[in-house]
Design a protein around this motif. Sequence first.
Motif, short mmCIF file in Angstrom:
data_model
loop_
_atom_site.label_atom_id
_atom_site.label_comp_id
_atom_site.label_asym_id
_atom_site.label_seq_id
_atom_site.Cartn_x
_atom_site.Cartn_y
_atom_site.Cartn_z
N TYR A 59 1.60 4.35 -0.91
CA TYR A 59 0.63 3.33 -1.29
C TYR A 59 1.17 1.93 -0.96
N GLY A 60 2.44 1.75 -1.19
CA GLY A 60 3.07 0.46 -0.89
C GLY A 60 3.10 0.15 0.60
N ARG A 61 2.98 1.16 1.42
CA ARG A 61 2.99 0.98 2.88
C ARG A 61 1.61 1.22 3.49
N ARG A 62 0.58 1.17 2.68
CA ARG A 62 -0.76 1.56 3.12
C ARG A 62 -1.36 0.68 4.20
N ARG A 63 -0.81 -0.50 4.41
CA ARG A 63 -1.30 -1.34 5.51
C ARG A 63 -1.05 -0.67 6.85
N HIS A 64 -0.10 0.21 6.89
CA HIS A 64 0.27 0.90 8.13
C HIS A 64 -0.11 2.37 7.99
N LYS A 65 -1.18 2.75 8.63
CA LYS A 65 -1.76 4.09 8.47
C LYS A 65 -0.73 5.21 8.66
N TYR A 68 1.63 5.40 5.67
CA TYR A 68 0.93 5.91 4.50
C TYR A 68 0.82 7.43 4.59
N ILE A 69 0.39 7.92 5.73
CA ILE A 69 0.23 9.36 5.93
C ILE A 69 1.57 10.08 5.84
N ARG A 70 2.61 9.47 6.41
CA ARG A 70 3.93 10.11 6.37
C ARG A 70 4.38 10.34 4.93
N PHE A 71 4.22 9.34 4.07
CA PHE A 71 4.65 9.51 2.68
C PHE A 71 3.74 10.45 1.90
N LEU A 72 2.47 10.47 2.23
CA LEU A 72 1.58 11.45 1.61
C LEU A 72 1.97 12.87 2.04
N LEU A 117 -6.32 16.80 0.74
CA LEU A 117 -7.64 16.22 1.01
C LEU A 117 -7.59 14.69 1.04
N PHE A 118 -6.79 14.10 0.17
CA PHE A 118 -6.64 12.66 0.16
C PHE A 118 -6.04 12.18 1.48
N THR A 119 -5.02 12.90 1.95
CA THR A 119 -4.38 12.56 3.22
C THR A 119 -5.37 12.64 4.37
N ARG A 120 -6.17 13.70 4.38
CA ARG A 120 -7.20 13.83 5.44
C ARG A 120 -8.18 12.66 5.37
N GLY A 121 -8.51 12.21 4.17
CA GLY A 121 -9.38 11.06 4.01
C GLY A 121 -8.76 9.78 4.56
N VAL A 122 -7.47 9.61 4.31
CA VAL A 122 -6.77 8.44 4.86
C VAL A 122 -6.77 8.51 6.39
N GLU A 123 -6.54 9.69 6.94
CA GLU A 123 -6.55 9.85 8.40
C GLU A 123 -7.90 9.45 8.99
N THR A 124 -8.96 9.78 8.30
CA THR A 124 -10.32 9.57 8.82
C THR A 124 -10.86 8.18 8.53
N HIS A 125 -10.58 7.67 7.34
CA HIS A 125 -11.26 6.45 6.90
C HIS A 125 -10.35 5.26 6.62
N HIS A 126 -9.11 5.34 7.02
CA HIS A 126 -8.16 4.28 6.70
C HIS A 126 -8.53 2.96 7.36
N ASN A 127 -8.41 1.90 6.59
CA ASN A 127 -8.65 0.55 7.10
C ASN A 127 -7.34 -0.21 6.96
#
Length: 130
Positions: A59-65, A68-72, A117-127
């Motif tokens: 979450y702390g690195r969420r600016r970088h998709k 974020y995915i790596r830590f998830l 599922l949350f990770t898949r959502g980040v992959e698809t909809h990350h801003n």
Amino acid sequence: MESDSLGYKKLRIWILARELVIEIHRMTLVSLPKYELYEEGSQIRRSMKSVKSNIVEGYGRRRHKAEYIRFLDYSYGSALETVDHLETLFETGSLREEELFHSLHERLNQLSKSIYLFTRGVETHHNEDL
């Protein structure tokens, strides 16, 4: 510091992970034989805490998709590891409370699915402009 820097506390996956950290910690101190405190008990405590910590770090690195995915993904892997430790404790007879085992097992499986599922959502909809 951002005004929502603790926004991870609103994530369902973090809330579930936090509850399980507390319950698994308690289970290892109350329901396991003393010799397991520093063996499998220590392993399951650390892997469960890793689930929660990696959600926070991601979450702390969420600016970088990708970060974020790596830590998830780390969190998901630690959740699966925690399931494995729980199963080992039960299969070896160190955890004898069948109801507790099934309750924790089901909740860990639900958490694993939720992280996936949350990770898949980040992959698809990350801003990245968060």
